[in-house]
Scaffold this motif. Structure first.
Motif, PDB file in Angstrom:
ATOM      1  N   ILE A   1       0.838  -1.207   0.000  1.00  0.00           N
ATOM      2  CA  ILE A   1       0.000   0.000   0.000  1.00  0.00           C
ATOM      3  C   ILE A   1       0.872   1.256   0.000  1.00  0.00           C
ATOM      4  CG2 ILE A   1      -1.650   1.351   1.365  1.00  0.00           C
ATOM      5  CD1 ILE A   1      -2.811  -1.329   2.325  1.00  0.00           C
ATOM      6  N   ALA A   2       1.958   1.221   0.773  1.00  0.00           N
ATOM      7  CA  ALA A   2       2.887   2.358   0.809  1.00  0.00           C
ATOM      8  C   ALA A   2       3.505   2.577  -0.568  1.00  0.00           C
ATOM      9  CB  ALA A   2       3.977   2.108   1.849  1.00  0.00           C
ATOM     10  N   HIS A   3       3.747   1.484  -1.266  1.00  0.00           N
ATOM     11  CA  HIS A   3       4.303   1.574  -2.627  1.00  0.00           C
ATOM     12  C   HIS A   3       3.293   2.220  -3.581  1.00  0.00           C
ATOM     13  CE1 HIS A   3       6.196   0.475  -6.406  1.00  0.00           C
ATOM     14  NE2 HIS A   3       5.092  -0.183  -6.756  1.00  0.00           N
ATOM     15  N   LEU A   4       2.032   1.812  -3.476  1.00  0.00           N
ATOM     16  CA  LEU A   4       1.002   2.342  -4.366  1.00  0.00           C
ATOM     17  C   LEU A   4       0.699   3.810  -4.090  1.00  0.00           C
ATOM     18  CD1 LEU A   4      -1.644  -0.551  -4.537  1.00  0.00           C
ATOM     19  CD2 LEU A   4       0.077   0.068  -6.244  1.00  0.00           C
ATOM     20  N   LEU A   5       0.602   4.160  -2.815  1.00  0.00           N
ATOM     21  CA  LEU A   5       0.182   5.518  -2.449  1.00  0.00           C
ATOM     22  C   LEU A   5       1.327   6.534  -2.453  1.00  0.00           C
ATOM     23  CD1 LEU A   5      -2.316   4.748   0.480  1.00  0.00           C
ATOM     24  CD2 LEU A   5      -2.830   5.164  -1.941  1.00  0.00           C
ATOM     25  N   PHE A   6       2.491   6.102  -2.021  1.00  0.00           N
ATOM     26  CA  PHE A   6       3.593   7.053  -1.846  1.00  0.00           C
ATOM     27  C   PHE A   6       4.820   6.748  -2.695  1.00  0.00           C
ATOM     28  CE2 PHE A   6       1.296   6.532   2.229  1.00  0.00           C
ATOM     29  CZ  PHE A   6       0.679   7.770   2.275  1.00  0.00           C
ATOM     30  N   GLY A   7       4.730   5.704  -3.506  1.00  0.00           N
ATOM     31  CA  GLY A   7       5.844   5.367  -4.390  1.00  0.00           C
ATOM     32  C   GLY A   7       7.061   4.833  -3.679  1.00  0.00           C
ATOM     33  N   VAL A   8       6.854   4.255  -2.493  1.00  0.00           N
ATOM     34  CA  VAL A   8       7.979   3.692  -1.735  1.00  0.00           C
ATOM     35  C   VAL A   8       8.592   2.534  -2.521  1.00  0.00           C
ATOM     36  CG1 VAL A   8       8.671   2.539   0.392  1.00  0.00           C
ATOM     37  CG2 VAL A   8       6.935   4.354   0.447  1.00  0.00           C
ATOM     38  N   ASN A   9       9.896   2.544  -2.634  1.00  0.00           N
ATOM     39  CA  ASN A   9      10.591   1.487  -3.385  1.00  0.00           C
ATOM     40  C   ASN A   9      10.655   0.216  -2.547  1.00  0.00           C
ATOM     41  OD1 ASN A   9      12.040   0.242  -5.417  1.00  0.00           O
ATOM     42  ND2 ASN A   9      14.017   0.914  -4.606  1.00  0.00           N
ATOM     43  N   LEU A  10      10.156  -0.874  -3.099  1.00  0.00           N
ATOM     44  CA  LEU A  10      10.109  -2.132  -2.375  1.00  0.00           C
ATOM     45  C   LEU A  10      11.125  -3.121  -2.930  1.00  0.00           C
ATOM     46  CD1 LEU A  10       6.232  -2.643  -2.143  1.00  0.00           C
ATOM     47  CD2 LEU A  10       7.750  -1.582  -0.461  1.00  0.00           C
ATOM     48  N   HIS A  11      11.951  -3.639  -2.045  1.00  0.00           N
ATOM     49  CA  HIS A  11      12.923  -4.649  -2.448  1.00  0.00           C
ATOM     50  C   HIS A  11      12.382  -6.058  -2.204  1.00  0.00           C
ATOM     51  CE1 HIS A  11      16.001  -1.612  -3.100  1.00  0.00           C
ATOM     52  NE2 HIS A  11      15.714  -1.101  -1.908  1.00  0.00           N
ATOM     53  N   VAL A  12      11.585  -6.193  -1.151  1.00  0.00           N
ATOM     54  CA  VAL A  12      11.021  -7.501  -0.792  1.00  0.00           C
ATOM     55  C   VAL A  12       9.528  -7.342  -0.546  1.00  0.00           C
ATOM     56  CG1 VAL A  12      11.087  -9.426   0.821  1.00  0.00           C
ATOM     57  CG2 VAL A  12      13.184  -8.159   0.330  1.00  0.00           C
ATOM     58  N   ASN A  13       8.723  -7.755  -1.534  1.00  0.00           N
ATOM     59  CA  ASN A  13       7.273  -7.689  -1.362  1.00  0.00           C
ATOM     60  C   ASN A  13       6.596  -8.747  -2.234  1.00  0.00           C
ATOM     61  OD1 ASN A  13       4.398  -6.278  -2.215  1.00  0.00           O
ATOM     62  ND2 ASN A  13       4.981  -5.951  -0.082  1.00  0.00           N
ATOM     63  N   VAL A  14       5.804  -9.569  -1.596  1.00  0.00           N
ATOM     64  CA  VAL A  14       5.145 -10.677  -2.278  1.00  0.00           C
ATOM     65  C   VAL A  14       4.183 -10.194  -3.350  1.00  0.00           C
ATOM     66  CG1 VAL A  14       3.496 -12.570  -1.962  1.00  0.00           C
ATOM     67  CG2 VAL A  14       5.368 -12.270  -0.333  1.00  0.00           C
ATOM     68  N   PHE A  15       3.387  -9.174  -3.018  1.00  0.00           N
ATOM     69  CA  PHE A  15       2.349  -8.718  -3.933  1.00  0.00           C
ATOM     70  C   PHE A  15       2.945  -8.059  -5.184  1.00  0.00           C
ATOM     71  CE2 PHE A  15       0.625  -8.717   0.376  1.00  0.00           C
ATOM     72  CZ  PHE A  15      -0.443  -9.586   0.203  1.00  0.00           C
ATOM     73  N   LYS A  16       3.991  -7.281  -4.974  1.00  0.00           N
ATOM     74  CA  LYS A  16       4.658  -6.661  -6.113  1.00  0.00           C
ATOM     75  C   LYS A  16       5.310  -7.728  -6.980  1.00  0.00           C
ATOM     76  CE  LYS A  16       8.166  -3.257  -7.349  1.00  0.00           C
ATOM     77  NZ  LYS A  16       9.261  -2.379  -6.857  1.00  0.00           N
ATOM     78  N   PHE A  17       5.859  -8.758  -6.342  1.00  0.00           N
ATOM     79  CA  PHE A  17       6.510  -9.838  -7.080  1.00  0.00           C
ATOM     80  C   PHE A  17       5.487 -10.593  -7.943  1.00  0.00           C
ATOM     81  CE2 PHE A  17       7.709 -14.343  -7.321  1.00  0.00           C
ATOM     82  CZ  PHE A  17       8.909 -14.239  -8.013  1.00  0.00           C
ATOM     83  N   CYS A  18       4.296 -10.829  -7.396  1.00  0.00           N
ATOM     84  CA  CYS A  18       3.241 -11.528  -8.153  1.00  0.00           C
ATOM     85  C   CYS A  18       2.899 -10.769  -9.429  1.00  0.00           C
ATOM     86  CB  CYS A  18       1.988 -11.677  -7.289  1.00  0.00           C
ATOM     87  SG  CYS A  18       2.152 -12.882  -5.963  1.00  0.00           S
ATOM     88  N   ILE A  19       2.776  -9.447  -9.306  1.00  0.00           N
ATOM     89  CA  ILE A  19       2.426  -8.630 -10.464  1.00  0.00           C
ATOM     90  C   ILE A  19       3.564  -8.609 -11.481  1.00  0.00           C
ATOM     91  CG2 ILE A  19       1.862  -6.273 -11.208  1.00  0.00           C
ATOM     92  CD1 ILE A  19       0.492  -5.889  -8.510  1.00  0.00           C
ATOM     93  N   SER A  20       4.809  -8.602 -10.981  1.00  0.00           N
ATOM     94  CA  SER A  20       5.967  -8.522 -11.877  1.00  0.00           C
ATOM     95  C   SER A  20       6.163  -9.784 -12.719  1.00  0.00           C
ATOM     96  CB  SER A  20       7.234  -8.259 -11.059  1.00  0.00           C
ATOM     97  OG  SER A  20       7.564  -9.378 -10.248  1.00  0.00           O
ATOM     98  N   LEU A  21       5.474 -10.866 -12.363  1.00  0.00           N
ATOM     99  CA  LEU A  21       5.601 -12.112 -13.120  1.00  0.00           C
ATOM    100  C   LEU A  21       4.926 -12.032 -14.488  1.00  0.00           C
ATOM    101  CD1 LEU A  21       4.908 -14.742 -10.292  1.00  0.00           C
ATOM    102  CD2 LEU A  21       7.116 -14.165 -11.307  1.00  0.00           C
ATOM    103  N   PHE A  22       4.055 -11.030 -14.655  1.00  0.00           N
ATOM    104  CA  PHE A  22       3.295 -10.911 -15.900  1.00  0.00           C
ATOM    105  C   PHE A  22       3.744  -9.682 -16.698  1.00  0.00           C
ATOM    106  CE2 PHE A  22       0.784 -13.071 -12.711  1.00  0.00           C
ATOM    107  CZ  PHE A  22       0.353 -14.204 -13.387  1.00  0.00           C
ATOM    108  N   LYS A  23       3.617  -9.788 -17.976  1.00  0.00           N
ATOM    109  CA  LYS A  23       4.007  -8.702 -18.867  1.00  0.00           C
ATOM    110  C   LYS A  23       3.173  -7.471 -18.558  1.00  0.00           C
ATOM    111  CE  LYS A  23       4.604  -7.512 -23.752  1.00  0.00           C
ATOM    112  NZ  LYS A  23       4.430  -7.975 -25.146  1.00  0.00           N
ATOM    113  N   GLU A  24       3.844  -6.339 -18.429  1.00  0.00           N
ATOM    114  CA  GLU A  24       3.168  -5.109 -18.052  1.00  0.00           C
ATOM    115  C   GLU A  24       2.089  -4.732 -19.066  1.00  0.00           C
ATOM    116  OE1 GLU A  24       4.428  -0.702 -16.307  1.00  0.00           O
ATOM    117  OE2 GLU A  24       5.909  -2.024 -17.243  1.00  0.00           O
ATOM    118  N   TYR A  25       0.934  -4.349 -18.522  1.00  0.00           N
ATOM    119  CA  TYR A  25      -0.240  -3.914 -19.301  1.00  0.00           C
ATOM    120  C   TYR A  25      -0.905  -5.042 -20.092  1.00  0.00           C
ATOM    121  CZ  TYR A  25       1.851   0.587 -18.209  1.00  0.00           C
ATOM    122  OH  TYR A  25       2.401   1.650 -17.543  1.00  0.00           O
ATOM    123  N   SER A  26      -0.517  -6.285 -19.823  1.00  0.00           N
ATOM    124  CA  SER A  26      -1.202  -7.412 -20.461  1.00  0.00           C
ATOM    125  C   SER A  26      -2.486  -7.707 -19.696  1.00  0.00           C
ATOM    126  CB  SER A  26      -0.300  -8.643 -20.454  1.00  0.00           C
ATOM    127  OG  SER A  26      -0.084  -9.099 -19.127  1.00  0.00           O
TER     128      SER A  26
END
Length: 285
Positions: free
Chosen positions: A29-54
């Motif tokens: 949530i901090a990443h979405l709202l405030f642009g906090v850079n995340l090095h370790v996050n499960v939810f961000k990792f799940c999204i990164s597995l797929f091609k952006e905007y697909s």
């Protein structure tokens, strides 16, 4: 001692899962709202597995956002709901309070904090409520059917719940099980702790009384009274799924009582937790 260790394990397990999930959600949530850079996050990792905007990128993003929103919403709703319910419940209790019996019982059991409240109610009720300052509530109907030793055993039983802050612990475990429903272990921990807390309270009452006779007699009498047709629970802590375990402990105190987790729930929980831990490990490396 065994039940005490089991209770600590159950609470610790549920809190560990909650901290793991809630912290990951908070970071996302901090990443979405405030642009906090995340090095370790499960939810961000799940999204990164797929091609952006697909299509799947948007689908997974929506699913995760809905899951996180639901978790936050249900947590806030349950906390607010509980606070409002407790406030209304206090008003009802104090409106039905029998001042004479309340004063007499607090003197009888030397309760310096005046934390026993007797209410005028025909049903046999006994429970502990409140978070900051837990109080024991007994009904006039309960006092009428129990003898001196039985009533003292019930008071000692509820005193354990009061000293152990079981009302707060059970609410927290319930909150975790409802908000993190996708990990069945949290629900198991909640249900397990309710049973274990009753067994520990019985052990405490027996130790204080020096015998299990008062507690056994009170328990059997209240169960018998309940099945005569009372519409409300005989005793809040005596009327749930822990009754069979408690009776078994009173009859065979040295026999271990297994409180098992269903295989399906265990498999799902382990799978989800391993998946989460695996994702965190991958993001770290």
């Amino acid at each position: 001692m065994w039940w005490k260790k089991r209770s600590l394990f159950v609470i610790g397990l549920s809190l560990l899962i909650a901290v793991l999930i809630w912290s990951q959600m908070g970071m996302y949530i901090a990443h979405l709202l405030f642009g906090v850079n995340l090095h370790v996050n499960v939810f961000k990792f799940c999204i990164s597995l797929f091609k952006e905007y697909s299509f799947y990128y948007f689908l997974v993003t929506i699913i995760l956002n809905v899951l996180i929103a639901y978790t936050i919403l249900i947590t806030l709703i349950k906390i607010i709901e509980q606070c409002m319910l407790l406030k209304r419940f206090k008003k009802v209790i104090f409106a039905q309070q029998n001042l004479g019996l309340t004063s007499a019982l607090n003197r009888k059991y030397e309760r310096q904090q005046q934390d026993i409240i007797v209410i005028d109610h025909k049903e046999s009720l006994a429970f502990t409520f409140g978070f900051r300052r837990p109080r024991i509530v007994l009904s006039s109907g309960l006092i009428e059917i129990l003898d001196r030793d039985e009533l003292e055993a019930v008071v000692e039983h509820e005193t354990f719940h009061q000293k152990n802050d079981d009302s707060l612990k059970i609410f927290i475990l319930q909150l975790i099980s409802q908000s993190i429903w996708f990990i069945p272990l949290t629900k198991w921990s909640y249900q397990n702790y309710k049973i274990i807390s009753e067994l520990l309270a019985d052990e405490y009452a027996i130790q204080r009384m020096g015998s299990e006779l008062g507690l056994s007699s009170a328990l059997f009498k209240l169960i018998k009274n309940y099945f005569k047709g009372n519409s409300t629970p005989v005793l809040v802590h005596f009327s749930d799924e822990s009754v069979n375990y408690r009776l078994q402990q009173l009859v065979e105190p040295k026999k271990a009582i297994p409180v098992r987790l269903k295989t399906t729930s265990m498999v799902i929980s382990i799978y989800v937790l391993l998946l989460l831990m695996g994702m965190i490990f991958v993001t770290i490396t």
